[in-house]
Scaffold this motif. Structure first.
Motif, PDB file in Angstrom:
ATOM      1  N   GLU A 228      45.648  20.580   1.110  1.00 20.12           N
ATOM      2  CA  GLU A 228      46.373  20.566  -0.157  1.00 20.12           C
ATOM      3  C   GLU A 228      47.082  21.896  -0.402  1.00 20.12           C
ATOM      4  OE1 GLU A 228      45.381  19.757  -4.864  1.00 20.12           O
ATOM      5  OE2 GLU A 228      44.203  18.735  -3.327  1.00 20.12           O
ATOM      6  N   ASP A 229      46.450  23.003  -0.035  1.00 18.97           N
ATOM      7  CA  ASP A 229      47.072  24.315  -0.235  1.00 18.97           C
ATOM      8  C   ASP A 229      48.324  24.477   0.617  1.00 18.97           C
ATOM      9  OD1 ASP A 229      45.262  25.151  -2.125  1.00 18.97           O
ATOM     10  OD2 ASP A 229      43.975  26.213  -0.711  1.00 18.97           O
ATOM     11  N   LYS A 230      48.258  24.036   1.891  1.00 17.84           N
ATOM     12  CA  LYS A 230      49.423  24.140   2.771  1.00 17.84           C
ATOM     13  C   LYS A 230      50.547  23.227   2.295  1.00 17.84           C
ATOM     14  CE  LYS A 230      47.376  25.636   7.175  1.00 17.84           C
ATOM     15  NZ  LYS A 230      47.160  25.279   8.599  1.00 17.84           N
ATOM     16  N   ALA A 231      50.185  22.007   1.900  1.00 13.67           N
ATOM     17  CA  ALA A 231      51.191  21.055   1.419  1.00 13.67           C
ATOM     18  C   ALA A 231      51.864  21.590   0.157  1.00 13.67           C
ATOM     19  CB  ALA A 231      50.541  19.702   1.136  1.00 13.67           C
ATOM     20  N   ARG A 232      51.081  22.207  -0.721  1.00 13.58           N
ATOM     21  CA  ARG A 232      51.656  22.769  -1.940  1.00 13.58           C
ATOM     22  C   ARG A 232      52.622  23.907  -1.610  1.00 13.58           C
ATOM     23  NH1 ARG A 232      47.543  23.189  -5.726  1.00 13.58           N
ATOM     24  NH2 ARG A 232      46.525  24.588  -4.254  1.00 13.58           N
ATOM     25  N   TYR A 233      52.260  24.750  -0.650  1.00 15.97           N
ATOM     26  CA  TYR A 233      53.105  25.877  -0.265  1.00 15.97           C
ATOM     27  C   TYR A 233      54.465  25.387   0.247  1.00 15.97           C
ATOM     28  CZ  TYR A 233      54.574  30.171   2.152  1.00 15.97           C
ATOM     29  OH  TYR A 233      55.265  31.268   2.568  1.00 15.97           O
ATOM     30  N   VAL A 234      54.440  24.329   1.052  1.00 16.07           N
ATOM     31  CA  VAL A 234      55.691  23.741   1.538  1.00 16.07           C
ATOM     32  C   VAL A 234      56.457  23.088   0.390  1.00 16.07           C
ATOM     33  CG1 VAL A 234      56.676  21.939   3.018  1.00 16.07           C
ATOM     34  CG2 VAL A 234      54.814  23.376   3.876  1.00 16.07           C
ATOM     35  N   PHE A 235      55.735  22.358  -0.454  1.00 16.91           N
ATOM     36  CA  PHE A 235      56.365  21.637  -1.566  1.00 16.91           C
ATOM     37  C   PHE A 235      57.008  22.609  -2.549  1.00 16.91           C
ATOM     38  CE2 PHE A 235      56.218  19.281  -5.639  1.00 16.91           C
ATOM     39  CZ  PHE A 235      56.905  18.137  -5.268  1.00 16.91           C
ATOM     40  N   GLN A 236      56.375  23.737  -2.802  1.00 22.55           N
ATOM     41  CA  GLN A 236      56.950  24.744  -3.702  1.00 22.55           C
ATOM     42  C   GLN A 236      58.295  25.243  -3.174  1.00 22.55           C
ATOM     43  OE1 GLN A 236      53.514  27.274  -3.568  1.00 22.55           O
ATOM     44  NE2 GLN A 236      52.790  26.688  -5.603  1.00 22.55           N
ATOM     45  N   GLN A 237      58.366  25.470  -1.871  1.00 22.11           N
ATOM     46  CA  GLN A 237      59.629  25.906  -1.278  1.00 22.11           C
ATOM     47  C   GLN A 237      60.671  24.788  -1.320  1.00 22.11           C
ATOM     48  OE1 GLN A 237      59.369  28.369   2.412  1.00 22.11           O
ATOM     49  NE2 GLN A 237      57.228  27.759   2.366  1.00 22.11           N
TER      50      GLN A 237
END
Length: 318
Positions: A97-106
């Protein structure tokens, strides 16, 4: 091409070939997209070039220039060395979830910027999101439309599994809200490792896929453990009525989105002195680019479609 040298093939599509090139003097690497001159150089190609030219953001592949060869029109762009998000997610299976959020934020940072510049992408997907290290870069503006230059979107285009329900209506729709739906599909795939609306077999039956999208028939498997905040965001993106769908502004203030928001990305995006009021375009003017596009159409009167295909095949083997 006198200032570049070709390095290797990167990929090819139905009408284009993409190669890695190196600037002879600076040794900088770029990607160049070759499109055969003639009938393939249509309004869509013009929109892709003009819209892409008007964008500059840390999470968007940067447009450099466009020029002609005897057989092709060539679009030179920033090169992202780490492949695309589709291959990355496939190699990982799923993202935390943390990695997906980091990509999604960008992703949201880049898409939100496009919308601020009155451009909707209309083909957001993992394959059109490149990686340069840990940074994502949105590319391929072939289906994009500018609300300042073009008519309101109304055509059924895009990749079926990423298309918002309203696109299937055949009526005018808000391309920005449709982009938000596509961002939700990308987030779902990163977290679940599957398409939200049907599997590969369903994709072979467009009507079945379309029905699932229209009815918003998706679920998050019990084996996938994600937070309630994340589930809430996904449920607010996957809303059939675009007017009730979460807005870009609401996404950027959502608790899940705000968690661990990388400050350097925000600062970098703000540091790009590039707005509708103060644009920083490429060195090529719109007039020069439009002249190149018009000249690229000339081959249509002197070469058959078979000859154009032969030219593209020959370029692939170079």
């Amino acid at each position: 091409m006198e200032k570049y040298e070709e390095v290797k093939d990167i990929g090819d599509g139905n009408y284009s070939v993409v190669k890695l090139i190196r600037h002879i003097d600076t040794k900088s690497l770029f990607a160049v997209k070759y499109i055969p001159r003639g009938h393939t150089v249509d309004e869509r190609v013009a929109r892709e070039i003009i819209n892409h030219r008007s964008l500059r953001h840390p999470n968007i592949i940067e447009f450099k220039e466009v020029f002609l060869t005897p057989t092709h029109i060539a679009i030179v762009m920033e090169y992202a060395a780490s492949g695309d998000l589709f291959d990355y997610v496939c190699s990982q299976g799923t993202l935390s979830e943390d990695k997906a959020r980091y990509v999604f934020q960008q992703l949201i940072s880049g898409v939100s910027y496009c919308h601020d510049m009155e451009i909707c992408h209309r083909d957001l997907k993992l394959e059109n999101t490149l990686l340069d290290g840990k940074r994502i870069k949105i590319c391929d503006f072939g289906f994009s439309k500018s609300y300042l230059l073009h008519s309101t979107p109304n055509s059924r285009i895009g990749t079926p599994s990423y298309i918002a329900p309203e696109i299937f209506s055949g009526k005018e729709y808000n391309g920005k809200l449709a982009d938000i739906w596509s961002c939700g599909v990308m987030l779902y795939i990163m977290l679940v490792g599957e398409l939200p609306f049907g599997d590969q077999k369903d994709l072979q039956n467009l009507k079945k896929t379309m029905n699932k999208i229209m009815l918003v028939q998706y679920k998050i498997p019990d084996t996938v453990h994600i937070s309630q905040h994340c589930r809430n965001l996904i449920s607010r993106i996957f809303v059939a009525n675009p007017m009730k769908r979460i807005s870009m502004r609401e996404i950027k203030s959502h608790p899940w989105f705000l968690e661990n928001l990388p400050k350097e990305s925000i600062k970098e995006a703000q540091d790009v002195n590039y707005t509708k009021e103060n644009p920083i375009y490429s060195l090529q003017s719109i007039e020069e680019i439009m002249n190149i596009i018009e000249e690229a159409k000339i081959l249509a009167t002197t070469s058959s479609s078979d000859q154009l295909e032969d030219l593209t095949e020959a370029l692939k083997k170079m």
